[in-house]
Design an enzyme around this catalytic site. Structure first.
Site, short mmCIF file in Angstrom:
data_model
loop_
_atom_site.label_atom_id
_atom_site.label_comp_id
_atom_site.label_asym_id
_atom_site.label_seq_id
_atom_site.Cartn_x
_atom_site.Cartn_y
_atom_site.Cartn_z
N SER A 147 -3.91 12.01 -1.18
CA SER A 147 -5.04 12.38 -2.04
C SER A 147 -5.33 13.86 -1.81
O SER A 147 -4.94 14.41 -0.77
CB SER A 147 -6.27 11.56 -1.62
OG SER A 147 -7.45 12.08 -2.20
N TYR A 160 -12.23 7.79 5.04
CA TYR A 160 -11.23 7.85 3.96
C TYR A 160 -10.47 9.18 3.98
O TYR A 160 -9.24 9.21 3.94
CB TYR A 160 -11.89 7.64 2.60
CG TYR A 160 -10.90 7.77 1.46
CD1 TYR A 160 -9.95 6.77 1.23
CD2 TYR A 160 -10.89 8.90 0.63
CE1 TYR A 160 -9.02 6.89 0.19
CE2 TYR A 160 -9.97 9.02 -0.41
CZ TYR A 160 -9.04 8.02 -0.62
OH TYR A 160 -8.12 8.15 -1.63
N1 LIG Z 1 -8.37 6.84 -8.14
C1 LIG Z 1 -8.54 7.99 -7.48
O1 LIG Z 1 -9.46 8.78 -7.81
C2 LIG Z 1 -7.61 8.35 -6.36
C3 LIG Z 1 -7.52 9.70 -5.97
C4 LIG Z 1 -6.66 10.06 -4.95
C5 LIG Z 1 -5.92 9.09 -4.30
N2 LIG Z 1 -6.02 7.78 -4.68
C6 LIG Z 1 -5.21 6.79 -3.96
O2 LIG Z 1 -4.40 6.13 -4.89
C7 LIG Z 1 -4.05 4.85 -4.36
C8 LIG Z 1 -4.25 3.79 -5.44
O3 LIG Z 1 -5.63 3.72 -5.74
P1 LIG Z 1 -6.20 3.39 -7.20
O4 LIG Z 1 -7.08 4.50 -7.56
O5 LIG Z 1 -5.09 3.02 -8.11
O6 LIG Z 1 -7.13 2.14 -6.82
P2 LIG Z 1 -7.35 0.71 -7.50
O7 LIG Z 1 -7.43 0.85 -8.99
O8 LIG Z 1 -8.52 0.14 -6.78
O9 LIG Z 1 -6.02 -0.12 -7.15
C9 LIG Z 1 -5.76 -0.53 -5.84
C10 LIG Z 1 -4.53 -1.41 -5.79
O10 LIG Z 1 -4.27 -1.75 -4.42
C11 LIG Z 1 -4.36 -3.15 -4.23
N3 LIG Z 1 -4.95 -3.41 -2.93
C12 LIG Z 1 -6.22 -3.08 -2.54
N4 LIG Z 1 -6.44 -3.54 -1.29
C13 LIG Z 1 -5.30 -4.17 -0.90
C14 LIG Z 1 -4.93 -4.89 0.27
N5 LIG Z 1 -5.79 -5.06 1.27
N6 LIG Z 1 -3.68 -5.41 0.35
C15 LIG Z 1 -2.82 -5.26 -0.69
N7 LIG Z 1 -3.12 -4.61 -1.82
C16 LIG Z 1 -4.35 -4.08 -1.93
C17 LIG Z 1 -5.20 -3.67 -5.41
O11 LIG Z 1 -4.94 -5.03 -5.75
P3 LIG Z 1 -5.78 -6.26 -5.08
O12 LIG Z 1 -7.22 -5.89 -5.19
O13 LIG Z 1 -5.39 -7.47 -5.86
O14 LIG Z 1 -5.29 -6.36 -3.67
C18 LIG Z 1 -4.71 -2.73 -6.52
O15 LIG Z 1 -3.46 -3.17 -7.00
C19 LIG Z 1 -4.91 4.65 -3.12
O16 LIG Z 1 -4.13 4.90 -1.97
C20 LIG Z 1 -6.01 5.70 -3.27
O17 LIG Z 1 -6.51 6.10 -2.03
C21 LIG Z 1 -6.85 7.39 -5.70
#
Ligand SMILES: NC(=O)c1ccc[n+]([C@@H]2O[C@H](COP(=O)([O-])OP(=O)(O)OC[C@H]3O[C@@H](n4cnc5c(N)ncnc54)[C@H](OP(=O)(O)O)[C@@H]3O)[C@@H](O)[C@H]2O)c1
Length: 267
Positions: A147, A160
């Site tokens: 991130s 985080y």
């Molecule tokens: N969105 C942002 O602004 C942003 C910015 C920078 C970095 N990121 C990073 O991008 C990555 C993806 O995030 P996202 O934004 O796409 O979030 P998201 O929409 O909340 O998606 C999270 C995904 O991870 C799965 N997950 C969550 N907890 C889990 C667990 N304990 N075991 C297995 N799977 C799990 C969820 O499915 P289930 O709930 O079914 O498990 C879902 O498929 C993360 O590493 C986040 O830190 C996000």
């Protein structure tokens, strides 16, 4: 056995958190580029819906493996499943992760320890398991989703930000270790992106997620995929994020922390 279509054996990509958000978009780009998939997340129904969507749209096979990466034994069970099914992994995408907002003295310790387990320990464990076969084949790619939070301390989301600093440092170190091995490691560092992330982290009302432009998850995924396939160490999508990351590399840490705090505060 690895499925073949038209006699051609396709490479397989494992995507954690592949059922939604950035992970699902990465799975779509991989499928569009001819990769079979293994999607990992907790909720089996969402996983199966995502796999059905991918198989319906692209000529690929999408396996699902429901696992909770908060559980320390989950990486081993994913690896064992794929060994038993004889599915070699060409691309490992460590994407699953989550955040939690609030002052550290008040936030929920259990959720933070689980965050460290998912964002750091599971990512490290999966890499430890899937890397050796890649090195042996002299072929493979790892994409770790960090991130822009990785570049500075993050008051009001302290744990985080620290987990993402680990992901960036770990990925850059591995990338150097693996130079000339045929295997590459890329750290993808998105800024705020439209997914469920902000709500899960209870940060939906922060300035960061309301004032600045929010990226589209599909654009972030495409950028990350291209960087990974080019073997780049670092992928920061968006010019604003690139500038902020570079500025944070030279700014005094105390100033970076103050600015991050303002971004994290509720508007
Ligand atoms: N969105 C942002 O602004 C942003 C910015 C920078 C970095 N990121 C990073 O991008 C990555 C993806 O995030 P996202 O934004 O796409 O979030 P998201 O929409 O909340 O998606 C999270 C995904 O991870 C799965 N997950 C969550 N907890 C889990 C667990 N304990 N075991 C297995 N799977 C799990 C969820 O499915 P289930 O709930 O079914 O498990 C879902 O498929 C993360 O590493 C986040 O830190 C996000």
């Amino acid at each position: 056995m690895v499925p073949k279509r038209n006699g051609v054996q396709r490479p397989t990509a494992l995507v954690t958190g592949g059922s939604g958000g950035i992970g699902l978009e990465l799975a779509k780009v991989l499928a569009r580029n001819g990769f079979d998939l293994v999607l990992v997340a907790r909720n089996r129904d969402t996983l199966e819906a995502a796999a059905g969507q991918l198989e319906g749209k692209f000529d690929v096979r999408a396996h699902v493996f429901a696992a909770d990466l908060r559980r320390p034994e989950a990486p081993e069970s994913i690896f064992d499943f794929l060994q038993n099914e004889n599915i070699p992994i060409e691309v490992l995408v460590n994407n699953a992760g989550f955040g939690l907002g609030g002052e550290f003295a008040d936030t929920n310790l259990q959720r933070e320890l689980e965050m460290i387990q998912v964002n750091i320990a599971a990512l490290t464990h999966l890499t430890k398991l899937f890397l050796p076969p890649m090195i042996k084949r002299r072929s493979g790619r790892v994409l770790n989703v960090a991130s822009t939070a990785a570049f500075q301390p993050g008051p009001l989301m302290a744990v985080y930000y620290a987990t993402k600093a680990y992901v960036l440092s770990f990925s850059e170190a591995l990338s150097e270790e693996l130079r000339n091995s045929g295997v590459t490691v890329t750290a993808l560092c998105p800024g705020p992106t439209h997914t469920d992330f902000a709500d899960t982290a209870e940060m939906g009302r922060s300035r960061l997620f309301n004032t600045f432009g929010i990226a589209d998850a599909a654009d972030v995924a495409k950028y990350g995929y291209d960087a990974m396939m080019q073997g780049k160490r670092l992928a920061i999508p968006g010019i604003k994020n690139k500038i902020l990351a570079q500025a944070n590399r030279i700014a005094p840490r105390a100033l970076s922390a103050k600015i991050a705090r303002i971004a994290q505060e509720t508007r």
